[in-house]
Motif scaffolding. Sequence first.
Motif, PDB file in Angstrom:
ATOM      1  N   PHE A   1       0.822  -1.212   0.000  1.00 54.45           N
ATOM      2  CA  PHE A   1       0.000   0.000   0.000  1.00 54.45           C
ATOM      3  C   PHE A   1       0.856   1.263   0.000  1.00 54.45           C
ATOM      4  O   PHE A   1       0.831   2.023  -0.948  1.00 54.45           O
ATOM      5  CB  PHE A   1      -0.946  -0.034   1.200  1.00 54.45           C
ATOM      6  CG  PHE A   1      -1.862   1.143   1.331  1.00 54.45           C
ATOM      7  CD1 PHE A   1      -2.601   1.617   0.261  1.00 54.45           C
ATOM      8  CD2 PHE A   1      -2.018   1.772   2.556  1.00 54.45           C
ATOM      9  CE1 PHE A   1      -3.459   2.703   0.395  1.00 54.45           C
ATOM     10  CE2 PHE A   1      -2.870   2.852   2.705  1.00 54.45           C
ATOM     11  CZ  PHE A   1      -3.596   3.318   1.625  1.00 54.45           C
ATOM     12  N   GLN A   2       1.640   1.475   1.038  1.00 59.62           N
ATOM     13  CA  GLN A   2       2.475   2.663   1.138  1.00 59.62           C
ATOM     14  C   GLN A   2       3.897   2.241   1.477  1.00 59.62           C
ATOM     15  O   GLN A   2       4.099   1.219   2.130  1.00 59.62           O
ATOM     16  CB  GLN A   2       1.968   3.598   2.245  1.00 59.62           C
ATOM     17  CG  GLN A   2       0.542   4.057   2.051  1.00 59.62           C
ATOM     18  CD  GLN A   2      -0.065   4.560   3.351  1.00 59.62           C
ATOM     19  OE1 GLN A   2       0.102   3.967   4.402  1.00 59.62           O
ATOM     20  NE2 GLN A   2      -0.777   5.669   3.257  1.00 59.62           N
ATOM     21  N   LYS A   3       4.871   3.036   1.052  1.00 58.44           N
ATOM     22  CA  LYS A   3       6.258   2.745   1.375  1.00 58.44           C
ATOM     23  C   LYS A   3       7.007   4.063   1.477  1.00 58.44           C
ATOM     24  O   LYS A   3       6.841   4.930   0.621  1.00 58.44           O
ATOM     25  CB  LYS A   3       6.886   1.856   0.304  1.00 58.44           C
ATOM     26  CG  LYS A   3       8.287   1.398   0.624  1.00 58.44           C
ATOM     27  CD  LYS A   3       8.799   0.430  -0.430  1.00 58.44           C
ATOM     28  CE  LYS A   3      10.182  -0.059  -0.032  1.00 58.44           C
ATOM     29  NZ  LYS A   3      10.694  -1.040  -0.979  1.00 58.44           N
ATOM     30  N   TRP A   4       7.788   4.217   2.514  1.00 55.78           N
ATOM     31  CA  TRP A   4       8.638   5.386   2.699  1.00 55.78           C
ATOM     32  C   TRP A   4       9.888   4.931   3.441  1.00 55.78           C
ATOM     33  O   TRP A   4      10.001   3.758   3.799  1.00 55.78           O
ATOM     34  CB  TRP A   4       7.896   6.518   3.423  1.00 55.78           C
ATOM     35  CG  TRP A   4       7.443   6.206   4.818  1.00 55.78           C
ATOM     36  CD1 TRP A   4       8.033   6.613   5.986  1.00 55.78           C
ATOM     37  CD2 TRP A   4       6.309   5.434   5.223  1.00 55.78           C
ATOM     38  NE1 TRP A   4       7.346   6.144   7.077  1.00 55.78           N
ATOM     39  CE2 TRP A   4       6.276   5.415   6.626  1.00 55.78           C
ATOM     40  CE3 TRP A   4       5.304   4.752   4.526  1.00 55.78           C
ATOM     41  CZ2 TRP A   4       5.297   4.734   7.346  1.00 55.78           C
ATOM     42  CZ3 TRP A   4       4.341   4.081   5.260  1.00 55.78           C
ATOM     43  CH2 TRP A   4       4.338   4.079   6.639  1.00 55.78           C
TER      44      TRP A   4
ATOM     45  N   GLN B   1       6.469   0.874   5.920  1.00 60.25           N
ATOM     46  CA  GLN B   1       5.797   0.232   4.795  1.00 60.25           C
ATOM     47  C   GLN B   1       4.466  -0.313   5.289  1.00 60.25           C
ATOM     48  O   GLN B   1       4.328  -0.699   6.450  1.00 60.25           O
ATOM     49  CB  GLN B   1       6.654  -0.894   4.227  1.00 60.25           C
ATOM     50  CG  GLN B   1       6.105  -1.456   2.935  1.00 60.25           C
ATOM     51  CD  GLN B   1       7.117  -2.297   2.187  1.00 60.25           C
ATOM     52  OE1 GLN B   1       8.313  -2.208   2.419  1.00 60.25           O
ATOM     53  NE2 GLN B   1       6.635  -3.119   1.287  1.00 60.25           N
ATOM     54  N   SER B   2       3.474  -0.346   4.393  1.00 60.82           N
ATOM     55  CA  SER B   2       2.171  -0.880   4.773  1.00 60.82           C
ATOM     56  C   SER B   2       1.615  -1.793   3.687  1.00 60.82           C
ATOM     57  O   SER B   2       2.033  -1.738   2.533  1.00 60.82           O
ATOM     58  CB  SER B   2       1.190   0.269   5.050  1.00 60.82           C
ATOM     59  OG  SER B   2       0.925   1.002   3.878  1.00 60.82           O
TER      60      SER B   2
ATOM     61  N   LYS C   1      -2.411  -3.478   2.487  1.00 60.59           N
ATOM     62  CA  LYS C   1      -3.837  -3.203   2.617  1.00 60.59           C
ATOM     63  C   LYS C   1      -4.670  -4.349   2.081  1.00 60.59           C
ATOM     64  O   LYS C   1      -4.314  -4.987   1.093  1.00 60.59           O
ATOM     65  CB  LYS C   1      -4.161  -1.913   1.848  1.00 60.59           C
ATOM     66  CG  LYS C   1      -5.564  -1.409   2.027  1.00 60.59           C
ATOM     67  CD  LYS C   1      -5.725  -0.044   1.372  1.00 60.59           C
ATOM     68  CE  LYS C   1      -7.107   0.514   1.671  1.00 60.59           C
ATOM     69  NZ  LYS C   1      -7.265   1.874   1.171  1.00 60.59           N
TER      70      LYS C   1
ATOM     71  N   TYR D   1      -5.600  -1.431   6.644  1.00 61.67           N
ATOM     72  CA  TYR D   1      -4.186  -1.607   6.339  1.00 61.67           C
ATOM     73  C   TYR D   1      -3.366  -1.761   7.613  1.00 61.67           C
ATOM     74  O   TYR D   1      -3.784  -1.354   8.693  1.00 61.67           O
ATOM     75  CB  TYR D   1      -3.647  -0.498   5.434  1.00 61.67           C
ATOM     76  CG  TYR D   1      -3.690   0.916   5.948  1.00 61.67           C
ATOM     77  CD1 TYR D   1      -2.573   1.501   6.530  1.00 61.67           C
ATOM     78  CD2 TYR D   1      -4.840   1.681   5.808  1.00 61.67           C
ATOM     79  CE1 TYR D   1      -2.598   2.815   6.970  1.00 61.67           C
ATOM     80  CE2 TYR D   1      -4.870   2.995   6.237  1.00 61.67           C
ATOM     81  CZ  TYR D   1      -3.749   3.563   6.825  1.00 61.67           C
ATOM     82  OH  TYR D   1      -3.787   4.852   7.262  1.00 61.67           O
TER      83      TYR D   1
END
Length: 131
Positions: free
Chosen positions: A35-38, A42-43, A45, A50
């Motif tokens: 889903f998200q990464k920085w 990280q995530s 979903k 999520y």
Amino acid sequence: MSKGLLHHVEIYVTDLKRSIDFWRWYLEELGYSPFQKWESGQSWKIGDTYIVFVQTEERFLDVPYHRCCVGLNHLAFHAESRQHVDDMTEKLKDKGVTILYEKQHPFAGGDDHYAVYFEDPDRMKVELVAP
């Protein structure tokens, strides 16, 4: 309708890379998608929910996690079936993951509770429960 369902869970970890390596395969086996990464997190979903993993700041790394202290005890996920629990148990063992309550497995939660219990890299308990 999503009223009352979890929106997200955020977990701080001691080693983000190690946790991502551990959780990626498991969550994706259950149908989660990246889903998200920085840089520090990280995530993944599934539906409207999520799960986020964030690197703990170095100043907090000397405070060990223990699931029996105040805070999160464990995460429990639905399995598709008892066979799904059995298949995932074998995959966990193949990966060298610690299976908890192995002598009582798969009924460690009681005679009507078919599940596998295991630990993530920070020793947080995770459960996969058959319907």
